[in-house]
Design an enzyme around this catalytic site. Structure first.
Site, short mmCIF file in Angstrom:
data_model
loop_
_atom_site.label_atom_id
_atom_site.label_comp_id
_atom_site.label_asym_id
_atom_site.label_seq_id
_atom_site.Cartn_x
_atom_site.Cartn_y
_atom_site.Cartn_z
N ASP A 1 102.87 -7.32 46.71
CA ASP A 1 102.80 -8.74 47.07
C ASP A 1 102.60 -8.99 48.57
OD1 ASP A 1 104.11 -8.10 44.64
OD2 ASP A 1 104.95 -10.10 44.49
N GLU B 1 100.26 -13.82 45.44
CA GLU B 1 100.92 -15.10 45.14
C GLU B 1 101.88 -15.60 46.22
OE1 GLU B 1 103.71 -15.45 42.05
OE2 GLU B 1 105.05 -14.03 43.00
N ASN B 2 102.21 -14.75 47.20
CA ASN B 2 103.10 -15.18 48.29
C ASN B 2 102.38 -15.24 49.63
OD1 ASN B 2 105.14 -13.01 46.56
ND2 ASN B 2 105.67 -15.16 46.67
N ASN C 1 104.46 -16.15 39.22
CA ASN C 1 105.13 -17.45 39.12
C ASN C 1 104.83 -18.40 40.28
OD1 ASN C 1 106.71 -15.25 40.32
ND2 ASN C 1 108.18 -16.85 40.82
N HIS C 2 104.42 -17.86 41.43
CA HIS C 2 104.14 -18.74 42.58
C HIS C 2 102.69 -19.22 42.67
CE1 HIS C 2 107.98 -18.85 44.57
NE2 HIS C 2 108.10 -17.53 44.45
N HIS D 1 106.50 -8.53 42.13
CA HIS D 1 107.46 -9.65 42.15
C HIS D 1 108.79 -9.32 42.83
CE1 HIS D 1 109.48 -13.39 41.03
NE2 HIS D 1 110.45 -12.69 40.48
N HIS E 1 109.41 -7.16 45.27
CA HIS E 1 109.19 -6.97 46.71
C HIS E 1 109.93 -5.79 47.32
CE1 HIS E 1 107.95 -11.49 47.30
NE2 HIS E 1 107.29 -10.88 46.34
FE LIG Z 1 106.70 -13.65 41.95
#
Ligand SMILES: [Fe+2]
Length: 265
Positions: A13, A44-45, A72-73, A180, A182
């Site tokens: 990520d 996504e981050n 999810n983000h 997810h 991290h």
């Molecule tokens: Fe996530």
């Protein structure tokens, strides 16, 4: 003569500006050093920890990322909605309910071969979307008619759910890697039927952080239980992921190795 192995880099990520800095610094070197055929990154981050913008997504493609995955983000930045419906190189988890914008898998060219990339999301300690196992079956029925080389990003909170997905897909895909959480795990292996597995690729982002966030802010939230605004930590940045070598004919993984590179402050 044996066919040359296909080499895929999966990047953990990418978190905020430090993550983007680490990516653009290390990816060009890794592409030539490791003779990469395909680069998959979870983005996504990327936008200050929350979602990704069209501008950042285009920048990742320019920097040498071939397929972007998420989780999810993905919906945090509203402007991504117009982009994700047009650009199928940015995936959202396939097991979002039908009718959700975007797609959860794609087949791309990697050298002389075709590679499928599938993005799934777990449901343990996360939103209760559709079953990722059932969705994987559905997606694979289609993807495997096009190629036997398939890379899966399983975006999930629970180690057990990611491991279960690895075993469930063993022998049907080339790679199952988790995102997810991290924090890079040290459990890389080739499962018995030839699927490369790693529970979490780790973080491409700030080293001195709480999973990417400024430690003071995370501590404050845990101590008080009150919402506050999370910001990415500053300073030193790290690049993390894994390199997988795959037999392009059978789709079986031959080797998996974790990658880590650090940038000074
Ligand atoms: Fe996530």
């Amino acid at each position: 003569m044996a066919v040359k192995a296909l080499t895929v880099l999966c990047i953990g990520d990418i978190f905020g500006e430090p993550g983007r800095r680490a990516l653009v610094t290390f990816l060009p070197h890794l592409r030539s050093e490791l003779q990469l055929d395909l680069v998959v990154a979870n983005v996504e981050n990327a936008a200050a920890g929350f979602g990704v913008t069209p501008q950042l997504a285009r920048g990742f493609l320019d920097a040498g990322v071939d397929v972007m995955t998420s989780g999810n983000h993905i919906w945090d930045r509203k402007e991504i909605l117009g982009y994700i419906v047009k650009e199928n190189l940015l995936l959202r988890p396939a097991n979002y309910p039908s009718g959700t914008p975007g797609v959860g898998s794609v087949v791309v060219k990697a050298g002389a071969h075709q590679v499928g990339v599938l993005n799934l999301q777990g449901r343990t300690f996360m939103a209760s979307i559709d079953c990722p196992f059932a969705k994987a079956d559905e997606e694979l029925a289609r993807l495997r008619t096009e190629t036997s080389v398939i890379v899966v990003d399983m975006h999930a909170e629970a180690t057990s759910e990611k491991q279960a997905m690895g075993w469930y897909l063993d022998g049907r895909v080339s790679v199952v890697v988790g995102t997810h959480s991290h924090v890079q795990t040290a459990d890389e292996r080739i499962l018995p039927q030839g699927t490369a597995y790693l529970t979490d690729l780790g973080l491409t982002g700030p080293i001195d952080s709480v999973i990417g966030v400024e430690p003071e802010l995370a501590i404050q939230r845990f101590r008080t239980g009150m919402p506050n605004r999370f910001e990415p930590a500053k300073g030193r940045a790290r690049f993390q992921g894994a390199v997988i070598r795959i037999d392009p004919e059978s789709g079986r993984a031959l080797a998996i190795e974790r990658i880590q590179r650090d940038l000074p402050a």
